[in-house]
Write a protein that holds these residues in place. Sequence first.
Motif, PDB file in Angstrom:
ATOM      1  N   UNK A  95     -44.965  12.461  -9.734  1.00 16.42           N
ATOM      2  CA  UNK A  95     -45.895  11.609 -10.497  1.00 16.42           C
ATOM      3  C   UNK A  95     -45.846  10.165  -9.999  1.00 16.42           C
ATOM      4  N   UNK A  96     -47.003   9.499 -10.042  1.00 17.91           N
ATOM      5  CA  UNK A  96     -47.036   8.078  -9.677  1.00 17.91           C
ATOM      6  C   UNK A  96     -46.528   7.253 -10.862  1.00 17.91           C
ATOM      7  N   UNK A  97     -46.196   6.007 -10.558  1.00 13.87           N
ATOM      8  CA  UNK A  97     -45.725   5.116 -11.615  1.00 13.87           C
ATOM      9  C   UNK A  97     -46.800   4.988 -12.708  1.00 13.87           C
ATOM     10  N   UNK A  98     -48.051   4.894 -12.276  1.00  7.56           N
ATOM     11  CA  UNK A  98     -49.162   4.754 -13.212  1.00  7.56           C
ATOM     12  C   UNK A  98     -49.288   6.001 -14.104  1.00  7.56           C
ATOM     13  N   UNK A  99     -49.141   7.173 -13.499  1.00 10.31           N
ATOM     14  CA  UNK A  99     -49.236   8.410 -14.291  1.00 10.31           C
ATOM     15  C   UNK A  99     -48.111   8.483 -15.329  1.00 10.31           C
ATOM     16  N   UNK A 100     -46.921   8.110 -14.911  1.00 12.61           N
ATOM     17  CA  UNK A 100     -45.792   8.129 -15.853  1.00 12.61           C
ATOM     18  C   UNK A 100     -46.019   7.134 -16.984  1.00 12.61           C
ATOM     19  N   UNK A 101     -46.553   5.976 -16.610  1.00 10.68           N
ATOM     20  CA  UNK A 101     -46.816   4.934 -17.603  1.00 10.68           C
ATOM     21  C   UNK A 101     -47.820   5.436 -18.645  1.00 10.68           C
ATOM     22  N   UNK A 102     -48.871   6.101 -18.169  1.00 13.80           N
ATOM     23  CA  UNK A 102     -49.904   6.566 -19.089  1.00 13.80           C
ATOM     24  C   UNK A 102     -49.404   7.674 -20.014  1.00 13.80           C
ATOM     25  N   UNK A 103     -48.687   8.640 -19.450  1.00 17.05           N
ATOM     26  CA  UNK A 103     -48.243   9.744 -20.314  1.00 17.05           C
ATOM     27  C   UNK A 103     -47.189   9.261 -21.315  1.00 17.05           C
ATOM     28  N   UNK A 104     -46.316   8.348 -20.877  1.00 20.47           N
ATOM     29  CA  UNK A 104     -45.295   7.841 -21.801  1.00 20.47           C
ATOM     30  C   UNK A 104     -45.926   6.948 -22.869  1.00 20.47           C
ATOM     31  N   UNK A 105     -46.994   6.228 -22.499  1.00 22.76           N
ATOM     32  CA  UNK A 105     -47.666   5.347 -23.472  1.00 22.76           C
ATOM     33  C   UNK A 105     -48.185   6.137 -24.669  1.00 22.76           C
ATOM     34  N   UNK A 106     -48.730   7.329 -24.402  1.00 27.71           N
ATOM     35  CA  UNK A 106     -49.260   8.159 -25.481  1.00 27.71           C
ATOM     36  C   UNK A 106     -48.138   8.511 -26.464  1.00 27.71           C
ATOM     37  N   UNK A 107     -46.997   8.912 -25.905  1.00 29.17           N
ATOM     38  CA  UNK A 107     -45.871   9.284 -26.772  1.00 29.17           C
ATOM     39  C   UNK A 107     -45.334   8.065 -27.525  1.00 29.17           C
ATOM     40  N   UNK A 108     -45.267   6.940 -26.812  1.00 27.72           N
ATOM     41  CA  UNK A 108     -44.770   5.717 -27.450  1.00 27.72           C
ATOM     42  C   UNK A 108     -45.670   5.307 -28.615  1.00 27.72           C
ATOM     43  N   UNK A 109     -46.981   5.416 -28.410  1.00 27.12           N
ATOM     44  CA  UNK A 109     -47.927   5.079 -29.481  1.00 27.12           C
ATOM     45  C   UNK A 109     -47.680   5.932 -30.722  1.00 27.12           C
ATOM     46  N   UNK A 110     -47.410   7.229 -30.521  1.00 27.33           N
ATOM     47  CA  UNK A 110     -47.134   8.114 -31.663  1.00 27.33           C
ATOM     48  C   UNK A 110     -45.931   7.600 -32.453  1.00 27.33           C
ATOM     49  N   UNK A 111     -44.880   7.213 -31.721  1.00 24.15           N
ATOM     50  CA  UNK A 111     -43.690   6.693 -32.410  1.00 24.15           C
ATOM     51  C   UNK A 111     -44.031   5.418 -33.170  1.00 24.15           C
ATOM     52  N   UNK A 112     -44.796   4.536 -32.511  1.00 23.80           N
ATOM     53  CA  UNK A 112     -45.101   3.225 -33.104  1.00 23.80           C
ATOM     54  C   UNK A 112     -45.981   3.346 -34.340  1.00 23.80           C
ATOM     55  N   UNK A 113     -46.845   4.358 -34.363  1.00 21.68           N
ATOM     56  CA  UNK A 113     -47.699   4.573 -35.548  1.00 21.68           C
ATOM     57  C   UNK A 113     -46.863   4.793 -36.805  1.00 21.68           C
ATOM     58  N   UNK A 114     -45.649   5.282 -36.626  1.00 19.80           N
ATOM     59  CA  UNK A 114     -44.762   5.505 -37.775  1.00 19.80           C
ATOM     60  C   UNK A 114     -43.785   4.354 -37.995  1.00 19.80           C
TER      61      UNK A 114
END
Length: 410
Positions: A118-137
């Motif tokens: 995976x590229x750095x950008x791809x990792x950043x995008x997929x992790x961002x989605x998960x991070x957002x889920x955590x932050x919503x709570x």
Amino acid sequence: MWDTIWINGKLATMDARHMANGDGYGAIPDGAIAIEGDRIAWVGRMRELPDRPEALATHVRDAGGRWITPGLVDCHTHLVYGGNRAKEFELRLTGASYEEIARAGGGIVSTVQATRAASEQELLESASVRLERLMEEGVTTVEIKSGYGLDTETECKMLRVARKLADQHSITIRTTFLGAHALPPEFKDRPDEYIDLVCSEMLPKVAEQGLADAVDAFCEGIGFTPAQTEKVFQAAERYSLPVKLHADQLSDLDGAALAAKHNGLSADHLEYTNEKAVKAMARAGTVAVLLPGAFYFLRETKMPPMEAFREHGVPIALATDSNPGSAPVTSLLLMMNMACTLFRMTPAEALAGITIHGARALGLADRVGSLTVGKRADFVLWDIEEPAELAYRIGHNPCAGVIRSGHIAR
Ligand code: NIG
Ligand code: FE
């Protein structure tokens, strides 16, 4: 004048100074919190305020009688990775065990392949989605480990991505170097040589670039031996990095005692930890980080030694362990529920586990984790009638607002 004062809140301070009432939340029912810059400047009862709120702060905000807790802390995640392991989940449901899959070259190593590709950008995008889920709570502090690179380049790539996530989101991120997570295929049957690489090349590079705040390892039959783990800890000490450990998850290798011997910030998982090791943790101030999502998802049956932790006064933290193999979890509130149902923790213990004790497991207890003067003004407003609801509901998110470093973040 303060910058902002929040009035009409029911505060679960999670501060030892307010625990005398024995509720476990350090509750202040008619509370106010004043903010100066990014810090908490005052916490207490409305009626103890020295003047009218309007006379004390530039901005007055009304919490509308909602409960307010400290910003949540997820102190153990593997949030950055490529691919997923849904196929492995299917395999386990037809009879293969987590350990069998790992020994056959699947498991962690399959995520390593996807993460290297995976590229750095791809990792950043997929992790961002998960991070957002955590932050919503209401998560305002999260730890992120490397460990799916297992070569210098990819380990650094993962940690850079973790650092970038902190630039792009309103959250505090602590990074942990987990080079000793699994044996990469190119070092098959040569674990000692791999550990040498971790200690003499990977860790020095990571430390020189300031990419890690701590060092972790996986001490287990399918991971590394206590002797190999200790080498990693000694290397971490040469770079003045604190250590933590994936310990005693699937068997008792005395991992928790090893973490305590090296003044570890935390020992994590701990299903098989023995009482002597618990005592060593208590003496060293090593936090027990429990990961009920991994326990559930791997259908573990051996309970962590809960009574021993309580008896010896070991602080218990909880985390998602968010990772593709053993805990595809992005809800810290769900971990509260599972800690109560599976580990028989009380809702108050569970809340302490994702606030003050989570902060302690990251060496941040002086900065976050409770509603305390001088700490960062990170807190969460909840649409609940009592704090136990945070642990009680399943799949419900009552987060009504997040204040991060003094500002409204959501
Ligand atoms: O915390 N125990 C080792 N590491 C992770 C799982 C990693 C994986 O399976 O991808 C854990 O459970
Ligand atoms: Fe983990």
